[in-house]
Design a protein around this motif. Structure first.
Motif, mmCIF file in Angstrom:
data_model
loop_
_atom_site.group_PDB
_atom_site.id
_atom_site.type_symbol
_atom_site.label_atom_id
_atom_site.label_comp_id
_atom_site.label_asym_id
_atom_site.label_seq_id
_atom_site.Cartn_x
_atom_site.Cartn_y
_atom_site.Cartn_z
ATOM 1 N N ALA A 2 1.306 -1.267 -0.048
ATOM 2 C CA ALA A 2 -0.260 0.399 0.091
ATOM 3 C C ALA A 2 0.692 0.424 -0.109
ATOM 4 O O ALA A 2 1.974 1.229 0.875
ATOM 5 C CB ALA A 2 -0.958 -0.158 1.430
ATOM 6 N N GLN A 3 0.752 2.066 -0.572
ATOM 7 C CA GLN A 3 1.114 3.331 -0.875
ATOM 8 C C GLN A 3 0.629 4.543 0.121
ATOM 9 O O GLN A 3 -0.499 4.305 0.335
ATOM 10 C CB GLN A 3 1.324 4.189 -2.186
ATOM 11 C CG GLN A 3 2.064 2.880 -3.379
ATOM 12 C CD GLN A 3 3.466 3.402 -3.369
ATOM 13 O OE1 GLN A 3 4.533 4.206 -2.830
ATOM 14 N NE2 GLN A 3 3.840 1.714 -2.927
ATOM 15 N N LEU A 22 6.318 -1.648 6.378
ATOM 16 C CA LEU A 22 6.340 0.152 5.842
ATOM 17 C C LEU A 22 6.230 0.746 6.102
ATOM 18 O O LEU A 22 6.239 1.604 6.002
ATOM 19 C CB LEU A 22 7.296 -0.972 4.406
ATOM 20 C CG LEU A 22 8.415 0.787 3.921
ATOM 21 C CD1 LEU A 22 9.729 0.321 4.729
ATOM 22 C CD2 LEU A 22 9.059 -0.281 2.287
ATOM 23 N N THR A 23 4.480 0.881 5.730
ATOM 24 C CA THR A 23 3.699 2.072 5.305
ATOM 25 C C THR A 23 3.607 2.677 6.525
ATOM 26 O O THR A 23 4.110 4.064 6.667
ATOM 27 C CB THR A 23 2.415 2.206 4.173
ATOM 28 O OG1 THR A 23 2.653 1.609 3.018
ATOM 29 C CG2 THR A 23 1.219 3.382 4.160
ATOM 30 N N LYS A 68 -2.615 14.053 7.003
ATOM 31 C CA LYS A 68 -3.091 13.343 6.317
ATOM 32 C C LYS A 68 -2.617 11.938 5.822
ATOM 33 O O LYS A 68 -2.456 11.040 5.697
ATOM 34 C CB LYS A 68 -2.919 14.366 4.486
ATOM 35 C CG LYS A 68 -3.516 13.218 3.634
ATOM 36 C CD LYS A 68 -3.652 13.726 1.861
ATOM 37 C CE LYS A 68 -3.829 13.415 1.197
ATOM 38 N NZ LYS A 68 -3.827 14.118 -0.031
ATOM 39 N N THR A 69 -1.182 12.397 6.227
ATOM 40 C CA THR A 69 0.007 11.221 5.813
ATOM 41 C C THR A 69 -0.036 9.877 6.563
ATOM 42 O O THR A 69 0.000 8.733 6.605
ATOM 43 C CB THR A 69 1.530 11.388 5.867
ATOM 44 O OG1 THR A 69 1.557 12.325 5.333
ATOM 45 C CG2 THR A 69 2.319 10.712 5.795
ATOM 46 N N LEU A 70 -0.664 10.299 8.179
ATOM 47 C CA LEU A 70 -0.741 9.283 9.370
ATOM 48 C C LEU A 70 -2.374 8.896 9.025
ATOM 49 O O LEU A 70 -2.374 7.357 9.370
ATOM 50 C CB LEU A 70 -1.242 10.012 10.356
ATOM 51 C CG LEU A 70 -0.116 10.151 11.198
ATOM 52 C CD1 LEU A 70 0.053 11.220 11.930
ATOM 53 C CD2 LEU A 70 0.746 9.304 11.134
ATOM 54 N N HIS A 71 -3.071 9.622 8.623
ATOM 55 C CA HIS A 71 -4.512 8.786 8.144
ATOM 56 C C HIS A 71 -4.407 7.568 6.880
ATOM 57 O O HIS A 71 -4.996 6.768 6.778
ATOM 58 C CB HIS A 71 -5.533 10.025 7.618
ATOM 59 C CG HIS A 71 -6.895 9.428 6.625
ATOM 60 N ND1 HIS A 71 -7.590 8.906 7.840
ATOM 61 C CD2 HIS A 71 -7.320 9.274 6.200
ATOM 62 C CE1 HIS A 71 -9.102 9.432 7.298
ATOM 63 N NE2 HIS A 71 -8.490 8.561 5.827
ATOM 64 N N ASN A 72 -3.799 8.473 6.092
ATOM 65 C CA ASN A 72 -3.441 6.848 4.623
ATOM 66 C C ASN A 72 -2.973 6.095 4.621
ATOM 67 O O ASN A 72 -2.734 5.165 4.773
ATOM 68 C CB ASN A 72 -2.543 7.988 3.758
ATOM 69 C CG ASN A 72 -3.903 8.744 2.829
ATOM 70 O OD1 ASN A 72 -4.399 9.722 3.017
ATOM 71 N ND2 ASN A 72 -3.352 9.934 2.076
#
Length: 116
Positions: A2-3, A22-23, A68-72
């Motif tokens: 997942a990216q 890793l994400t 947003k990065t944490l959410h994604n």
């Protein structure tokens, strides 16, 4: 794999089964995002914190990027209550998917650095 930019567009947090370790580790590697997670982890109860309650040394637009990065990455979820947006750590889901990871990262981040 997942990216970090592959979260659903409907505002729901991604399914952690589709997120790799890793994400999650990449999202937690940034000091500002780690500070967000530490504040959320210290939050009593399960309601989370409003965006404005999280103290950060960055501008509002930069903070939005980190949220947003944490959410994604599946680390946090957001929900609206009236006109307020709350952010909550997905602690139980993270523990189920990656046992011990969050506690290990938080413990390591809280440990003093010893230089020999």
């Amino acid at each position: 794999m997942a990216q970090s930019g592959s979260a659903p567009h409907d505002g729901h947090a991604p399914d952690l089964a589709a997120v790799d370790v890793l994400t999650v580790l990449q999202a937690l590697s940034d000091p500002v995002r780690l500070a967000i997670v530490r504040q959320l982890a210290a939050c009593p109860g399960e309601g989370g914190l409003m965006c404005g309650q999280i103290a950060l040394p960055v501008t509002k637009s930069t903070a939005s990027h980190h949220f947003k990065t944490l959410h994604n990455a599946g680390i946090t979820e957001e929900h609206a209550q009236g006109v307020c947006k709350y952010i909550q750590l997905r602690r139980a889901e993270l523990e189920e998917r990656f046992p011990g990871l969050l506690d290990s990262v938080l413990s390591a981040a809280a440990a003093p650095v010893v230089v020999a």
